[in-house]
Design an enzyme around this catalytic site. Structure first.
Site, mmCIF file in Angstrom:
data_model
loop_
_atom_site.group_PDB
_atom_site.id
_atom_site.type_symbol
_atom_site.label_atom_id
_atom_site.label_comp_id
_atom_site.label_asym_id
_atom_site.label_seq_id
_atom_site.Cartn_x
_atom_site.Cartn_y
_atom_site.Cartn_z
ATOM 1 N NE ARG A 39 -1.559 1.768 3.423
ATOM 2 C CZ ARG A 39 -0.634 2.895 3.367
ATOM 3 N NH1 ARG A 39 0.167 3.472 2.853
ATOM 4 N NH2 ARG A 39 -0.310 2.351 4.590
ATOM 5 C CB SER A 40 4.475 2.261 1.517
ATOM 6 O OG SER A 40 4.363 2.857 2.701
ATOM 7 C CG PHE B 13 6.420 13.487 -0.346
ATOM 8 C CD1 PHE B 13 5.973 14.216 -0.458
ATOM 9 C CD2 PHE B 13 6.665 12.851 1.336
ATOM 10 C CE1 PHE B 13 5.438 15.114 -0.330
ATOM 11 C CE2 PHE B 13 6.148 14.296 2.205
ATOM 12 C CZ PHE B 13 5.647 15.301 1.176
ATOM 13 C CB SER C 229 6.557 14.931 14.729
ATOM 14 O OG SER C 229 7.034 14.407 15.442
ATOM 15 C CB ILE D 252 12.944 9.028 1.754
ATOM 16 C CG1 ILE D 252 13.181 10.496 2.454
ATOM 17 C CG2 ILE D 252 11.864 9.552 0.353
ATOM 18 C CD1 ILE D 252 11.677 10.899 3.717
ATOM 19 C CG LEU E 238 2.179 14.854 4.833
ATOM 20 C CD1 LEU E 238 2.350 15.550 6.299
ATOM 21 C CD2 LEU E 238 2.759 13.892 4.700
ATOM 22 N NE ARG F 222 -4.122 -25.069 18.548
ATOM 23 C CZ ARG F 222 -2.736 -25.945 18.154
ATOM 24 N NH1 ARG F 222 -3.111 -27.230 18.110
ATOM 25 N NH2 ARG F 222 -2.141 -26.188 19.840
ATOM 26 C CD GLU G 90 1.452 9.082 4.799
ATOM 27 O OE1 GLU G 90 1.443 10.748 5.287
ATOM 28 O OE2 GLU G 90 1.369 8.994 3.713
ATOM 29 C CG HIS H 127 -1.529 7.140 18.396
ATOM 30 N ND1 HIS H 127 -2.070 6.568 17.276
ATOM 31 C CD2 HIS H 127 -1.544 6.697 19.254
ATOM 32 C CE1 HIS H 127 -3.658 6.554 18.886
ATOM 33 N NE2 HIS H 127 -2.757 6.461 19.661
HETATM 34 P P1 TGC Z 1 0.308 24.483 10.934
HETATM 35 O O1 TGC Z 1 1.018 26.164 10.926
HETATM 36 O O2 TGC Z 1 -0.287 24.219 11.824
HETATM 37 O O3 TGC Z 1 -0.071 24.773 9.149
HETATM 38 C C1 TGC Z 1 1.396 25.610 9.012
HETATM 39 C C2 TGC Z 1 0.009 25.767 7.463
HETATM 40 O O4 TGC Z 1 -0.528 24.298 6.868
HETATM 41 C C3 TGC Z 1 -1.745 24.458 6.389
HETATM 42 N N1 TGC Z 1 -2.574 22.889 6.677
HETATM 43 C C4 TGC Z 1 -2.243 22.520 6.379
HETATM 44 N N2 TGC Z 1 -2.719 21.690 4.606
HETATM 45 C C5 TGC Z 1 -3.702 21.139 4.096
HETATM 46 N N3 TGC Z 1 -3.644 20.047 4.474
HETATM 47 C C6 TGC Z 1 -2.883 19.679 6.747
HETATM 48 N N4 TGC Z 1 -3.161 18.324 6.994
HETATM 49 C C7 TGC Z 1 -3.183 20.725 7.184
HETATM 50 N N5 TGC Z 1 -2.212 20.796 8.185
HETATM 51 C C8 TGC Z 1 -1.635 22.248 8.076
HETATM 52 C C9 TGC Z 1 -1.801 25.222 7.922
HETATM 53 O O5 TGC Z 1 -3.539 25.846 7.718
HETATM 54 C C10 TGC Z 1 -0.867 26.151 7.672
HETATM 55 O O6 TGC Z 1 -1.295 27.040 6.245
HETATM 56 P P2 TGC Z 1 -1.411 28.246 6.183
HETATM 57 O O7 TGC Z 1 -1.825 29.425 4.756
HETATM 58 O O8 TGC Z 1 -1.515 28.873 7.178
HETATM 59 O O9 TGC Z 1 0.039 28.425 5.992
HETATM 60 O O10 TGC Z 1 1.724 23.990 11.025
HETATM 61 P P3 TGC Z 1 2.888 23.627 12.206
HETATM 62 O O11 TGC Z 1 4.296 23.354 11.929
HETATM 63 O O12 TGC Z 1 2.240 24.300 13.405
HETATM 64 O O13 TGC Z 1 2.689 22.237 12.876
HETATM 65 C C11 TGC Z 1 1.847 20.951 12.573
HETATM 66 C C12 TGC Z 1 1.764 19.510 12.229
HETATM 67 C C13 TGC Z 1 2.245 19.227 13.606
HETATM 68 C C14 TGC Z 1 0.399 19.667 12.649
HETATM 69 C C15 TGC Z 1 2.865 19.267 11.225
HETATM 70 O O14 TGC Z 1 3.742 20.220 11.169
HETATM 71 C C16 TGC Z 1 2.435 17.832 11.340
HETATM 72 O O15 TGC Z 1 1.168 17.594 10.884
HETATM 73 N N6 TGC Z 1 3.012 17.045 11.534
HETATM 74 C C17 TGC Z 1 3.745 15.947 11.280
HETATM 75 C C18 TGC Z 1 4.141 15.526 10.177
HETATM 76 C C19 TGC Z 1 4.219 14.344 9.264
HETATM 77 O O16 TGC Z 1 3.101 13.739 10.052
HETATM 78 N N7 TGC Z 1 5.019 13.477 8.423
HETATM 79 C C20 TGC Z 1 4.935 12.837 7.602
HETATM 80 C C21 TGC Z 1 6.303 12.167 6.724
HETATM 81 S S1 TGC Z 1 5.723 12.097 5.391
HETATM 82 C C22 TGC Z 1 5.662 10.233 5.434
HETATM 83 O O17 TGC Z 1 5.579 9.447 6.453
HETATM 84 C C23 TGC Z 1 5.814 9.519 4.109
HETATM 85 S S2 TGC Z 1 5.329 7.618 4.379
HETATM 86 C C24 TGC Z 1 4.876 7.277 3.410
HETATM 87 C C25 TGC Z 1 4.790 5.548 2.882
HETATM 88 O O18 TGC Z 1 5.810 5.349 2.977
HETATM 89 O O19 TGC Z 1 3.968 5.331 2.717
HETATM 90 P P1 FAD Z 2 9.405 12.606 15.992
HETATM 91 O O1 FAD Z 2 9.250 13.679 15.648
HETATM 92 O O2 FAD Z 2 10.706 12.556 16.851
HETATM 93 O O3 FAD Z 2 9.177 11.677 17.518
HETATM 94 C C1 FAD Z 2 9.011 10.903 18.085
HETATM 95 C C2 FAD Z 2 8.410 10.565 19.451
HETATM 96 O O4 FAD Z 2 7.916 11.652 20.314
HETATM 97 C C3 FAD Z 2 7.039 11.166 19.244
HETATM 98 O O5 FAD Z 2 6.519 9.524 19.676
HETATM 99 C C4 FAD Z 2 6.451 11.430 18.570
HETATM 100 O O6 FAD Z 2 4.738 11.416 18.365
HETATM 101 C C5 FAD Z 2 6.237 12.557 20.374
HETATM 102 N N1 FAD Z 2 6.716 13.470 19.645
HETATM 103 C C6 FAD Z 2 7.340 14.231 18.936
HETATM 104 N N2 FAD Z 2 6.256 16.445 19.347
HETATM 105 C C7 FAD Z 2 5.725 15.959 19.920
HETATM 106 C C8 FAD Z 2 4.469 16.844 20.708
HETATM 107 N N3 FAD Z 2 4.283 18.888 19.728
HETATM 108 N N4 FAD Z 2 3.754 16.358 22.033
HETATM 109 C C9 FAD Z 2 3.618 15.424 21.635
HETATM 110 N N5 FAD Z 2 4.600 14.252 21.379
HETATM 111 C C10 FAD Z 2 5.484 14.471 20.296
HETATM 112 N N6 FAD Z 2 9.050 10.734 5.666
HETATM 113 C C11 FAD Z 2 8.256 11.515 4.771
HETATM 114 O O7 FAD Z 2 9.441 12.444 4.583
HETATM 115 N N7 FAD Z 2 8.574 10.349 3.706
HETATM 116 C C12 FAD Z 2 8.362 9.188 3.405
HETATM 117 O O8 FAD Z 2 8.414 8.664 2.223
HETATM 118 C C13 FAD Z 2 8.337 8.672 4.686
HETATM 119 N N8 FAD Z 2 8.385 7.134 5.070
HETATM 120 C C14 FAD Z 2 8.417 6.412 6.312
HETATM 121 C C15 FAD Z 2 9.248 5.230 5.990
HETATM 122 C C16 FAD Z 2 8.735 4.889 7.089
HETATM 123 C C17 FAD Z 2 9.393 3.158 7.594
HETATM 124 C C18 FAD Z 2 9.332 5.069 8.718
HETATM 125 C C19 FAD Z 2 9.295 4.560 9.205
HETATM 126 C C20 FAD Z 2 8.736 7.241 8.493
HETATM 127 C C21 FAD Z 2 8.890 7.170 7.375
HETATM 128 N N9 FAD Z 2 8.938 8.676 6.915
HETATM 129 C C22 FAD Z 2 9.186 8.722 6.073
HETATM 130 C C23 FAD Z 2 9.171 9.814 7.703
HETATM 131 C C24 FAD Z 2 7.703 9.624 9.152
HETATM 132 O O9 FAD Z 2 7.232 10.752 8.470
HETATM 133 C C25 FAD Z 2 8.028 10.402 10.399
HETATM 134 O O10 FAD Z 2 9.423 9.372 10.915
HETATM 135 C C26 FAD Z 2 7.603 10.515 11.574
HETATM 136 O O11 FAD Z 2 6.894 12.004 11.244
HETATM 137 C C27 FAD Z 2 7.819 11.346 13.006
HETATM 138 O O12 FAD Z 2 8.725 11.557 12.895
HETATM 139 P P2 FAD Z 2 10.324 11.068 13.822
HETATM 140 O O13 FAD Z 2 10.616 9.776 13.274
HETATM 141 O O14 FAD Z 2 11.702 11.408 13.537
HETATM 142 O O15 FAD Z 2 9.750 10.909 15.264
#
Ligand code: TGC
Ligand code: FAD
Length: 406
Positions: free
Chosen positions: A111-112, A150, A159, A184, A261, A290, A385, A388
């Protein structure tokens, strides 16, 4: 199990037979239209034929079945809800959801492969790219000729992506890109990377980096106990000269990557149901086959409690996903609603995998059954993504109006 010539029970090694039966306790199929059912059944059949027979072996060896990229393209798993003229499937958000559900029923890593390609690479190019970029990249990505990745997460900024240090500097007709990305999906096998970096004004921009650009490397990350059939790596940029034509012109700021995202998290909310259904299905069958104490273990009240709670939680998750899909089809699904569904459904699936593992007893830790693999995969899905707890805080912010991140 089978018995060897010494009368000792051994684990039977034979080609994997996928005995999965779908479970639909609340007749949710009645809420789906013919296109949804057609897409879902086609992907289900493909998973049985192309994923189930090989997935345990690839997971065990920590290898990515890269030959499946082309097949995923052929079944329409890349960008199902993007327009056909840009390499997508032209379907709605519920079709996208049921496709992700069936893929993750096979394996979260499969799925990823589709989530990243469709929602994190094709979607930003479609939504924020120039027409030239769309024409250049999207058909190749949609057909699986190109693989994309990405790059948002960095070694010190997971985070909190707004703290990123990867940067671009203006240099005439190009930008000079420096920095690194971590964790990534698909990076070591990718032809292009959609990379988020800060410009000289500190604004976040998206750039398309091609694999042959000088100074760009994508080493693989080894040693994962989770998502082992998915390839994960770094992105390293050392003075990479990226033509200005490769910047995504239509978005500035963190809302660019966060919008992608939202699209991918929506798909995960559906996908996790697939993993949960597979674990439940396996546990239910095992409980009927079983025997202990002279009766099927499914006759014990404690096993029934586990199974009853599993199907209840799956049904609630299915309804949540379906309603979210209906809202998404009208363009009304908010990021906070998507966060709630991603968090709830992934956690639900992980808890079901753990309960299903218990029902399988010792056999539950083997690759004879899919549950331990799903359980290990779901540990990643709970974290990527948005973790939790990050999704909990997004819901908390939405209901209180108070921001825990600032
Ligand atoms: P914040 O100030 O809240 O927001 C900045 C701007 O972004 C807008 N916004 C969104 N827009 C669209 N969709 C969303 N879900 C949005 N969330 C926020 C917001 O309205 C604002 O817009 P503007 O016009 O005012 O500039 O930003 P913040 O820096 O305080 O961050 C908030 C927080 C913590 C929720 C955000 O940084 C976050 O979601 N952190 C988690 C990071 C994350 O999910 N990383 C994922 C990496 S990619 C990945 O894991 C791929 S795995 C792929 C796979 O294998 O399937
Ligand atoms: P951290 O941000 O260091 O978090 C560590 C712990 O602290 C977590 O439990 C978190 O919930 C907690 N924490 C952090 N901030 C707070 C807060 N404010 N309050 C309370 N608790 C908090 N990223 C990409 O960009 N592209 C990809 O394709 C991609 N693929 C991935 C594939 C795999 C197999 C994995 C494991 C990760 C991938 N990621 C990707 C990265 C993924 O999105 C990050 O691992 C995730 O966003 C968490 O970041 P971190 O691992 O640095 O943990």
């Amino acid at each position: 199990m089978q018995t060897n010539s010494n009368g000792i029970h051994t684990i039977e090694k034979k080609a994997k037979e996928d005995r999965y039966q779908h479970h639909d306790y609340y007749n949710i199929d009645e809420l789906l239209d013919d296109d949804h059912l057609l897409a879902r059944d086609a992907v289900r059949t493909w998973v049985k034929q192309s994923v189930s027979p090989i997935i345990e072996e690839y997971s065990e060896k920590a290898q990515c079945p890269t030959h499946l990229f082309k097949e995923l393209a052929e079944i329409g798993a890349f960008g199902p809800s993007l327009p056909v003229e840009y390499g997508g499937g032209g379907m709605d958000e519920i079709a996208y959801g049921v496709i992700m559900q069936e893929l993750e029923r096979g394996d979260s890593g499969i799925r990823s492969m589709a989530s990243v390609q469709g929602s994190l690479v094709m979607y930003p190019i479609f939504r924020f790219g120039s027409e030239e970029q769309r024409r250049k990249y999207l058909p190749k990505l949609g057909s699986g000729e190109f693989i994309g990745c990405f790059g948002l997460t960095e070694p010190d900024h997971g985070s909190n992506p707004s703290g990123m240090v990867t940067n671009i500097k203006d240099d005439g007709d190009a930008y000079i890109l420096n920095g690194s990305k971590m964790w990534i999906t698909n990076s070591p096998v990718a032809d292009i990377a959609v990379v988020w970096a800060k410009d000289e004004a500190g604004k976040i921009r998206g750039v398309i980096v091609e694999k042959d650009m000088k100074g760009f490397h994508a080493p693989e990350i080894h040693g994962k106990w989770s998502l082992r059939a998915s390839i994960t790596g770094e992105l390293v940029f050392e003075d990479v000269r990226v033509p200005k034509a490769n910047i995504l012109p239509e978005v500035v700021g963190l809302k660019g990557p966060l919008s992608c995202l939202s699209k991918a998290r929506y798909g995960i909310a559906w996908g996790a149901i697939g993993a949960a259904l597979d674990c439940y299905d396996s546990a239910l069958r095992y409980s009927l086959e079983r025997e202990q104490f002279g009766k099927p273990i499914g006759q014990f009240q404690l096993t029934q409690k586990k199974l009853a709670e599993m199907i209840t939680e799956i049904t609630k998750a299915q309804l949540l996903a379906w309603r979210l899909g209906s809202l998404a089809n009208k363009g009304k699904a908010t990021p906070a609603q998507i966060s709630m569904a991603k968090r709830n459904n992934v956690n639900m699936a992980l808890e079901i995998a753990r309960e299903a593992r218990q029902i399988h007893g010792g056999m539950g830790i083997t690759n004879e059954y899919p549950v331990m693999r799903h359980m290990m995969n779901l540990e990643t899905v709970l974290t990527y993504e948005g973790t939790h707890d990050i999704h909990l805080l997004i819901t908390g912010m939405d209901v209180t109006g108070l921001n825990a991140f600032k």
